[in-house]
Design a protein around this motif. Structure first.
Motif, PDB file in Angstrom:
ATOM      1  N   PRO A 172      -9.967   1.976 -10.130  1.00  0.00           N
ATOM      2  CA  PRO A 172      -8.699   1.928 -10.092  1.00  0.00           C
ATOM      3  C   PRO A 172      -8.593   0.409 -10.143  1.00  0.00           C
ATOM      4  O   PRO A 172      -7.697  -0.431 -10.013  1.00  0.00           O
ATOM      5  N   SER A 184      -8.616  -1.295 -13.813  1.00  0.00           N
ATOM      6  CA  SER A 184      -6.721  -0.642 -14.484  1.00  0.00           C
ATOM      7  C   SER A 184      -5.429  -1.043 -13.721  1.00  0.00           C
ATOM      8  O   SER A 184      -4.499  -1.978 -14.673  1.00  0.00           O
ATOM      9  N   ASP A 185      -6.024  -1.482 -12.594  1.00  0.00           N
ATOM     10  CA  ASP A 185      -4.870  -1.848 -11.739  1.00  0.00           C
ATOM     11  C   ASP A 185      -4.847  -3.379 -12.197  1.00  0.00           C
ATOM     12  O   ASP A 185      -3.086  -3.939 -12.617  1.00  0.00           O
ATOM     13  N   TYR A 186      -5.307  -4.396 -11.981  1.00  0.00           N
ATOM     14  CA  TYR A 186      -5.927  -5.359 -12.796  1.00  0.00           C
ATOM     15  C   TYR A 186      -5.027  -6.113 -14.202  1.00  0.00           C
ATOM     16  O   TYR A 186      -3.883  -6.494 -14.737  1.00  0.00           O
ATOM     17  N   ASP A 189      -4.662   4.731 -18.310  1.00  0.00           N
ATOM     18  CA  ASP A 189      -3.558   3.717 -17.715  1.00  0.00           C
ATOM     19  C   ASP A 189      -4.371   2.597 -18.446  1.00  0.00           C
ATOM     20  O   ASP A 189      -2.501   2.049 -18.683  1.00  0.00           O
ATOM     21  N   ARG A 202      -1.516  -5.025 -14.478  1.00  0.00           N
ATOM     22  CA  ARG A 202      -0.364  -6.345 -13.978  1.00  0.00           C
ATOM     23  C   ARG A 202      -0.799  -6.908 -15.101  1.00  0.00           C
ATOM     24  O   ARG A 202       0.538  -7.506 -15.189  1.00  0.00           O
ATOM     25  N   ARG A 209      -4.876  -8.964  -3.813  1.00  0.00           N
ATOM     26  CA  ARG A 209      -5.034  -6.917  -4.073  1.00  0.00           C
ATOM     27  C   ARG A 209      -6.111  -6.181  -4.911  1.00  0.00           C
ATOM     28  O   ARG A 209      -6.308  -5.716  -4.184  1.00  0.00           O
ATOM     29  N   THR A 210      -6.088  -6.842  -6.231  1.00  0.00           N
ATOM     30  CA  THR A 210      -7.750  -6.562  -6.699  1.00  0.00           C
ATOM     31  C   THR A 210      -8.691  -6.122  -6.213  1.00  0.00           C
ATOM     32  O   THR A 210      -9.942  -5.407  -6.410  1.00  0.00           O
TER      33      THR A 210
END
Length: 473
Positions: free
Chosen positions: A47, A50-52, A84, A55, A269-270
Motif C-alpha cells: 500500500p 502504490s500510494d507513493y 493501482d 501520487r 506520509r509514505t
C-alpha cells in the motif's frame, strides 16, 4: 497623501510586471518543462509503494513534467497495489518509462505486469523479469491429480523459443483446482491485454503467468518483451529520445535533450504508511491495543494503558483494512488473547490458557491471506509470543496448584480447631481471644480465666468452644 498614492501605484506596477513575466515564462498547454520525475521502487509492492507511485505520477502530470521514470527492483507484491500503479500509468498523460535497474535487479511477479503496462519498458544489463504466476494462499501451485510435475528443464527460464501458447495455438491443459485456475486465467487475460495495448510479446507474457517463465534483459529485447537495454540513466535518456508513445492524452514524442531528472523521494506520509502497513508492525500494534484496553478495564483510571491501547488498535485496524487479512485469523488471535487472560481469573487449571495459545498461534499463522514475499508475520515472532504466553499460563497454573495445597489461613475453615484463650471466668457465654481477635464464645462447662480452649463449631458470630485437654495435661 501624494507619497502614499505614489507608493500604491508602484506596488501595483510591480505586481503587474511580475504577473506578465510569469505568464510569459509559463509553457503553453501540453509543452514540457524540461523536467523528468524519477520514482524509485525497491522491495515488495504494498500500500505504501502504490500510494507513493500513484501520487508521484499524478503530481508529475499536474506540474506538466515531460517524462516519468520508474526505477524498479521488486520481487513482486500485492495484487491490489500492482493494479493501482498500473491504472495510474495507463491514465497518465505523461509518458512513463519503467527501468529495471541497477544491474542485479529484477521485475518479478507484479513487476512484470508494470513493465508491460509502461509506455517504455527498459532494463539494465544483468537483470531479469518474469515468474508472474499469482501466488495462492498456503503455497505454490500443485499439479493436478494424474498430471506429472513441471519439468524444471522445460525452458522455464525463457532462454529457449519465446513462442509460448497463445490464443491461436493449442491451449494448454486446463488447470484444476477451482480458485487457483480462476486466479491464473484472470492474470493471463490481464497481462495479455497490457501486452496487446503496448504491442509487446503477449504469448511470452502468458507463459510468465502459466509457467512462471523468467527471462534476462538481453533475451527480453530480442523477444519483444521490453523495448531496450540501458546500463545507466544517460544511456536510457539517449535511447528513448525521439520515441513516439501513445498516452491517455494522445501520441507524445519523448524529447530528452537537456532534460533534468529530479528524484522524488517518499514523504513522511509514505514513510508512516510503510511502517504501519508492515505485517509485523500491524501485528504488534494489534496485540498492544488489545492488552492496553484489557489492562485499562481491570485498572480503571490508569488512563495511559487505555489511551495507548486505543491508538494502537485503531492503527492496526487501519493497516489490516488495506492489507490482505484473513479475518478468521484475526478473530482467533483476539479469542486466544482473551482466553489466556481469562486463565488468570477463572480456575480452569490450564484449559483456557492452553486453548488460548492454540487459537493464538493458528490465528497468527493464517492472519495474512497471501504468500507474497515480505507480506507475512514471521514465524519466529509468532513462536516467541506464543512461548511467552505459554510460560505465563504455566506459571499461573503452578501458582494455583501451590495455593490449593497450602493450609487455609482465613474464613470459617480456619476458625475450626483454632486455639482460643478465655479472657475471664464464665459459665455458658463469655469472651475469648482467637488470632488476636475478641469473639463471643459458648462453652458447655465452666471456664476459668486464661484457660486454653479449642473452637469446635461456629454459629454466626458466636464460637462453640471446649477445653483443650492436651493443654491441661
Amino acid at each position: 497623501m501624494n507619497t502614499l498614492r505614489a507608493l500604491l501605484v508602484s506596488v501595483l506596477c510591480l505586481v503587474a510586471v511580475a504577473a506578465l513575466s510569469q505568464q510569459a515564462a509559463a509553457p503553453p498547454d501540453g509543452a514540457g518543462t524540461g523536467r523528468a520525475v524519477l520514482l524509485e521502487i525497491n522491495g515488495p509492492l504494498g500500500p505504501a509503494t502504490s500510494d507513493y507511485v500513484v501520487r508521484g505520477i499524478q503530481e508529475a502530470a499536474a506540474q506538466r513534467a515531460q517524462l516519468i521514470i520508474i526505477q524498479m527492483d521488486t520481487p513482486g507484491g500485492l495484487d491490489s497495489a500492482m493494479r493501482d500503479i498500473i491504472k495510474a500509468i495507463l491514465s497518465s498523460p505523461v509518458p512513463v518509462v519503467t527501468w529495471v535497474a541497477p544491474g542485479g535487479s529484477r521485475a518479478a511477479s507484479a513487476g512484470t505486469y508494470i513493465l508491460y503496462a509502461s509506455h517504455v519498458a527498459a532494463m539494465a544489463p544483468a537483470t531479469n523479469l518474469g515468474a508472474a504466476t499469482p501466488v495462492p494462499v498456503g503455497g505454490g501451485q500443485q499439479p493436478a491429480p494424474g498430471e506429472p510435475p513441471a519439468d524444471p528443464g522445460d525452458d522455464a527460464s525463457g532462454q529457449g523459443e519465446s513462442e509460448g501458447v497463445g490464443a491461436d495455438d493449442t491451449e494448454p491443459a486446463p488447470m484444476k483446482g477451482g480458485p487457483e485456475a480462476k486466479a491464473v486465467n484472470d492474470a493471463v487475460a490481464y497481462i495479455r491485454s497490457l501486452a496487446e495495448q503496448r504491442g509487446r510479446n503477449a504469448d511470452w507474457a502468458e507463459r510468465a503467468v502459466r509457467e512462471s517463465a523468467s527471462m534476462t534483459a538481453e533475451r527480453a529485447v530480442e523477444e519483444n518483451v521490453i523495448d531496450l537495454v540501458a546500463a545507466d540513466m544517460g544511456e536510457l535518456l539517449r535511447a528513448i529520445d525521439g520515441r513516439t508513445v501513445s498516452t491517455e492524452a494522445g501520441d507524445v514524442v519523448i524529447q530528452t535533450q537537456g532534460l533534468a531528472v529530479e528524484s522524488v523521494q517518499p514523504d513522511w506520509r509514505t514513510e508512516l504508511l510503510s511502517v504501519i502497513t508492515s505485517p509485523t508492525v500491524a501485528y504488534m500494534l494489534l496485540l498492544a491495543g488489545i492488552y492496553g484496553l484489557i489492562f485499562e478495564g481491570y485498572n480503571p483510571g490508569a488512563i495511559v494503558p487505555g489511551v495507548v491501547g486505543a491508538i494502537c488498535l485503531l492503527l492496526a485496524l487501519y493497516a489490516f483494512q488495506i492489507l490482505p487479512v484473513n479475518y478468521a485469523g484475526l478473530a482467533l488471535i483476539v479469542l486466544g488473547v482473551l482466553m489466556m487472560i481469562g486463565e488468570i481469573f477463572v480456575p480452569s487449571f490450564g484449559a483456557l490458557g492452553i486453548g488460548g495459545i492454540i487459537a493464538f498461534v493458528v490465528g497468527s499463522v493464517i492472519l495474512m491471506d497471501t504468500d507474497v514475499p515480505g507480506f507475512g508475520v514471521p514465524l519466529a515472532l509468532i513462536g516467541s509470543i506464543a512461548l511467552l504466553g505459554g510460560s505465563a499460563v504455566m506459571a499461573i497454573v503452578w501458582f494455583a496448584v501451590r495455593a490449593r495445597n497450602r493450609p487455609i489461613v482465613s474464613g470459617r475453615e480456619d476458625m475450626l480447631g483454632a486455639e482460643a484463650v478465655a479472657l475471664d471466668d464464665f459459665s455458658g457465654t463469655g469472651l475469648v481471644r482467637v488470632h488476636g481477635e475478641l469473639w463471643n464464645a459458648h462453652a458447655g462447662a465452666p471456664v476459668s480465666q486464661g484457660q486454653i480452649l479449642r473452637v469446635k463449631a461456629m454459629h454466626g458470630l458466636t464460637l462453640e468452644v471446649e477445653a483443650d485437654e492436651s493443654k491441661e495435661n
